[in-house]
Enzyme design. Structure first.
Site, mmCIF file in Angstrom:
data_model
loop_
_atom_site.group_PDB
_atom_site.id
_atom_site.type_symbol
_atom_site.label_atom_id
_atom_site.label_comp_id
_atom_site.label_asym_id
_atom_site.label_seq_id
_atom_site.Cartn_x
_atom_site.Cartn_y
_atom_site.Cartn_z
ATOM 1 N N MET A 52 1.718 3.005 2.368
ATOM 2 C CA MET A 52 2.601 3.168 3.517
ATOM 3 C C MET A 52 3.623 2.052 3.642
ATOM 4 S SD MET A 52 0.050 4.803 6.364
ATOM 5 C CE MET A 52 -1.227 3.578 6.223
ATOM 6 N N GLY B 2 0.825 -1.196 0.000
ATOM 7 C CA GLY B 2 0.000 0.000 0.000
ATOM 8 C C GLY B 2 0.852 1.235 0.000
ATOM 9 N N ASP C 271 -6.422 6.643 9.094
ATOM 10 C CA ASP C 271 -6.630 5.954 7.819
ATOM 11 C C ASP C 271 -7.529 4.736 8.036
ATOM 12 O OD1 ASP C 271 -6.340 5.681 5.080
ATOM 13 O OD2 ASP C 271 -4.532 4.452 5.224
#
Length: 886
Positions: free
Chosen positions: A23, A21, A134
């Site tokens: 991150m 993803g 998030d």
């Protein structure tokens, strides 16, 4: 530093990549020191070059590691190895909530249970000073034990720091965006759950998590994202400006939950709930049997409709008024009787937004107090039920893929087709039970003794099973000598031993209503040129004919019609090919129908560019069912209904000349040979069904390729000219036209249809049932066994572009495309994109009804007639016998 499986990072050995993803990349690894499996999140390389950012991250990571709650995935430590920074975290096995929601909504109790667990995790984190930032379904894992684990707590802040304001804050608070660039697949997962203050780039607090929690709970209850769009801009604009569609919530949603959702989703954070504990308390009140559910939906709209020979009456009914009218007008159970003041009519809005009602799914309970229908949204199909004295419907759980529902005699259960099964669900239950394997076909009937008869496909007699399940067996018998194709639209008579059926005979090329014993006896005609019959006590049959409903007196003991038919309702939707008509009637005088007519008479064939620009073709409007463009773009084959018959016609685009195939029998489903010199089609020339080939220059007679196929079906011809595919008994069959031999089964799982070859004949695309809806799949041909899923939210009837680099397919009213990449023996696809939407026919008899011109890159589509079903509403009439003409 390159990261790969088997690599050692300190005392962690990487096993395999499990996620990626904005991150970082997540790996499954083994901690050699402690002998346990862990998750390793390898952080983006930019950290090593930014000492201030790295220091902030280390401080935040230490705070995250201090969290200790069973609903939060633990952070074990922050490490560095040869310049690679990574987090060691708890490895959580299970399925993430996003994957679960891709299959549809959750039952209310399950949704509240999971949401309550998320609330508890948020409470613990917020009390420790950690904000998630998030929160989304992909960051909520559902363990095999049914527990929730929230992942990536606080990493949004840890990875980006906490800048003060302005554009820098916008980047900080949109971690997935800044890390993943502009890849839509990565962005939308976060953008759809961003709070308005995040979307505007403002600083956030715990109330941003409360907003995301509300978005997730709404999605769990409805099965759809509360804020969405085709682009990130559209999604963020909806977050900032759009209001939720509260009518999408299930009617049974408890009042405390509705109240909590409204307070979680206040765009002004000052008006929003501040604590997850407050949301948890509302959920606990709802689960503890607090305030009852309220009905919140779309009220019946006002409309003018034709009924019988009289003009329509405008109705706008509120819930209480409707309840009074229903109580006043409700006929007694002894037989149909109208209300003293005449029939009551009103409209029911059964679908909103882009969803539509399957017109063949209307079903009325025998006592007339509730009605069911199937809502189609994209490729998802779900049964909805509404009590007629209420204003809102409710979706039934575990009815994915449903078609043709029918009520039990007591109105408390529903039988339906779904996923290759005949199924039953009891109202109030969360799960359906399978009764037997079957192809979806021409309807189901439920008798007073618990016997269910059903059409096992479209080209078969009726079968029977008990409502409790068990052994399935034959009910009626076809007469092949008389050209009988199938028995459809069954309705069991009061004796439980005979059934009304519609039957099509190739010898007559017409349909009739007949009566047949369910012990295997022969059907006997009652009404010619008729279909879709329903018995109404004490002695009336209603049936469809040419876009109207007729009544005829009937003796249920002598099994004889006792008088001439009389027109009851003119202007009712009807589909020609099977005689199906979207109406339903109760035993005591409640009728529901779609206004319209015999739809197939005014369709036009059009070219549509990739941008949606439409150009009519110079072909007369008519009952067009199937189109097939020749590979060289010169000829268009079409199947059309005319004068009670179906035939294949070849149209020369340059000369404007039509040439019907020289076959004196029902013929349809044309497919071109690769060189455009011949056409294959199905026909009932020798009884249902055979596949024939015809040379378009007319130099030879039609030639049989495959004989004795039980189903009428669509086909595909490989570009190398060698193989012919067709659908039979819910399987894709293949024949080698050069080598001969017996046909073989190529694909058997998921009731596949709509097969199509890639231009190099190496790949096969088709649609099949996947988790309750149709998806487009691709596999190697002819030896491939692994399917690659191309569509994301449903799709069917794919076609390849001329260069094989793109696959186009239909989903509802949309045409989509996805880029295909082939590397040796493997294949990959990009995220599908919508090219355009329109009021075009997608299927005809569950088969492909569109084509593609490889010479112009245009779609060839059949535009529906102006009077065809709008798809979102129908008319209900109480007291219809008062409309009998004198």
């Amino acid at each position: 530093m390159t990261i790969e499986p088997g690599q050692q990072l300190l005392h962690y050995r990487l096993v395999g990549k499990i996620g990626e993803g904005g991150m970082g990349v997540v790996w499954k690894a083994v901690d050699a020191d402690l002998g346990r499996e862990v998750a390793i999140k390898v952080l983006p390389p930019a950290f090593a070059a930014d000492s201030d950012r790295l220091a902030r991250f280390e401080r935040e990571a230490r705070l995250l590691a201090s969290l200790n709650h069973p609903g939060i995935a633990a952070v074990y430590g922050l490490h560095e190895s040869d310049g690679t920074r990574f987090l060691a975290m708890e490895l959580v096995e299970g399925e993430d909530l996003g994957v679960r929601l891709s299959r549809g909504s959750l039952p209310i109790d399950d949704a509240l249970e999971l949401a309550g667990q998320v609330c508890e995790a948020l409470e613990a984190a917020h009390d420790a000073g950690v904000i998630h930032r998030d929160l989304k379904p992909a960051n909520v894992m559902l363990t095999p034990a049914g527990k929730v684990k929230v992942l990536d707590f606080g990493l949004a802040k840890a990875l980006t720091g906490e800048p003060a304001s302005g554009s820098e804050a916008g980047a900080s608070l949109s971690p997935t965006m800044t890390s993943a660039g502009t890849r839509a697949g990565m962005i939308l997962g976060t953008a759809a759950y961003m709070s308005p203050e995040q979307a505007r780039g403002k600083p956030v607090d715990r109330r941003a998590d409360i907003w995301a929690l509300g978005c997730m709970l709404f999605e769990m209850l409805t099965g759809r994202s509360i804020f969405g769009g085709e682009t990130v801009t559209d999604t963020l604009a909806a977050v900032v400006r759009a209001e939720p569609d509260w009518s999408a919530l299930p009617a049974a949603t408890p009042v405390p939950v509705r109240r909590a959702l409204r307070r979680c989703l206040q765009k002004d954070p000052a008006r929003r709930l501040r604590d997850a504990g407050d949301v948890r308390l509302e959920i606990e009140e709802a689960r503890g049997g607090g305030e009852p559910a309220e009905t919140e939906g779309v009220p019946a709209s006002t409309a003018s409709t034709r009924f019988g020979r009289g003009a329509g009456i405008l109705w706008a009914l509120a819930g209480a008024v409707l309840a009074l009218i229903v109580a006043w007008a409700w006929p007694a159970p002894s037989g149909p009787a109208g209300a003293a003041g005449g029939p009551v009519r009103f409209e029911v809005v059964g679908a909103t937004g882009e969803a539509r009602i399957d017109p063949d799914s209307l079903a009325m309970a025998p006592d007339g107090r509730r009605i069911a229908w199937v809502v189609v949204e994209g490729a998802r199909r779900t049964i909805h039920v509404r009590e007629l004295d209420e204003l809102a419907s409710r979706p039934l759980p575990d009815t994915d893929g449903a078609s043709r529902p029918v009520f039990s005699p007591d109105g408390r259960s529903i039988a339906f087709y779904a996923q290759g099964k005949l199924r039953r669900i009891d109202l109030g239950s969360r799960t359906a039970v399978d009764l037997c394997d079957t192809d979806s076909g021409g309807g189901i009937a439920w008798g007073p003794d618990g016997t269910i008869v059903y059409a096992d496909g479209w080209n078969s007699p009726l079968s029977r099973v008990t409502a409790a399940g068990g052994e399935c067996g034959p009910a009626t018998r076809l007469d092949p000598q008389d050209g009988e194709i199938g028995h459809w639209f069954a309705d069991l008579l009061p004796d439980g031993r005979h059934v009304l059926v519609s039957r099509w005979r190739t010898t007559l090329r017409d349909m009739s209503v007949a009566v047949a014993p369910i012990d295997g006896g022969q059907a006997r005609d009652l009404v010619p040129r008729a279909s879709f019959a329903r018995f109404v006590p004490p002695g009336t049959i209603l049936f469809a004919r040419a876009g109207a409903i007729y009544t005829v007196p009937f003796d249920p003991e002598g099994l004889e019609v006792t008088g001439p038919p009389v027109l009851l309702v003119d202007g009712v939707e009807q589909e020609w090919s099977a005689g199906s008509s979207p109406w339903t009637v109760s035993d005591n005088g409640v009728l529901a129908f779609f206004p319209g007519g015999l739809w197939s008479t005014k369709r036009t064939i059009v070219r549509v560019s990739r941008q949606g620009a439409e150009t009519p073709m110079e072909i007369e409007p008519g009952a067009h069912l199937v189109v097939a463009m020749s590979p060289d773009g010169r000829l268009l084959a079409r199947a059309q209904f005319e004068n009670g018959d179906t035939k294949v016609v070849i149209h020369d685009l340059a000369r404007g000349i039509d040439t019907p195939l020289p076959v004196d029998a029902v013929s349809t489903w044309p497919v071109w040979s690769p060189d455009a010199s011949a056409i294959a089609f199905t026909t009932a020339l020798n009884g249902p069904w055979d596949v024939y080939r015809y040379a378009v220059d007319g130099g030879s007679e039609p030639e049989a390729l495959v004989q004795g196929v039980p189903d009428q079906m669509s086909m595909a011809w490989s570009p190398d000219g060698r193989f012919l595919l067709w659908e039979e008994n819910s399987k894709i069959h293949m024949k080698d036209l050069r080598g001969g031999g017996t046909p073989t089964v190529l694909v058997s799982d998921g009731s596949p249809n709509g097969a199509t070859f890639s231009p190099d004949s190496r790949w096969l695309a088709y649609s099949a049932m996947v988790s309750g809806r149709r998806e487009v799949l691709v596999r190697r041909f002819p030896d491939g066994v692994r399917d690659y899923r191309v569509s994301m939210d449903g799709g069917e009837f794919p076609l390849w572009s001329r260069d094989g680099r793109e696959l186009l397919y239909r989903r509802g009213d949309a045409l989509l495309a996805t880029t295909i990449r082939v590397a040796g023996e493997s294949i990959d696809a990009d995220r599908p994109r919508v090219l355009f939407r329109g009021n075009y026919v997608a299927t005809s008899g569950d088969q492909r009804a569109w084509s593609y011109d490889p010479t112009t890159d245009e779609a060839i589509l059949i535009r529906k007639g102006d009077h065809e079903i709008s798809g979102d509403r129908f008319v209900v009439v109480i007291g219809w016998p008062d409309e009998f003409p004198e």
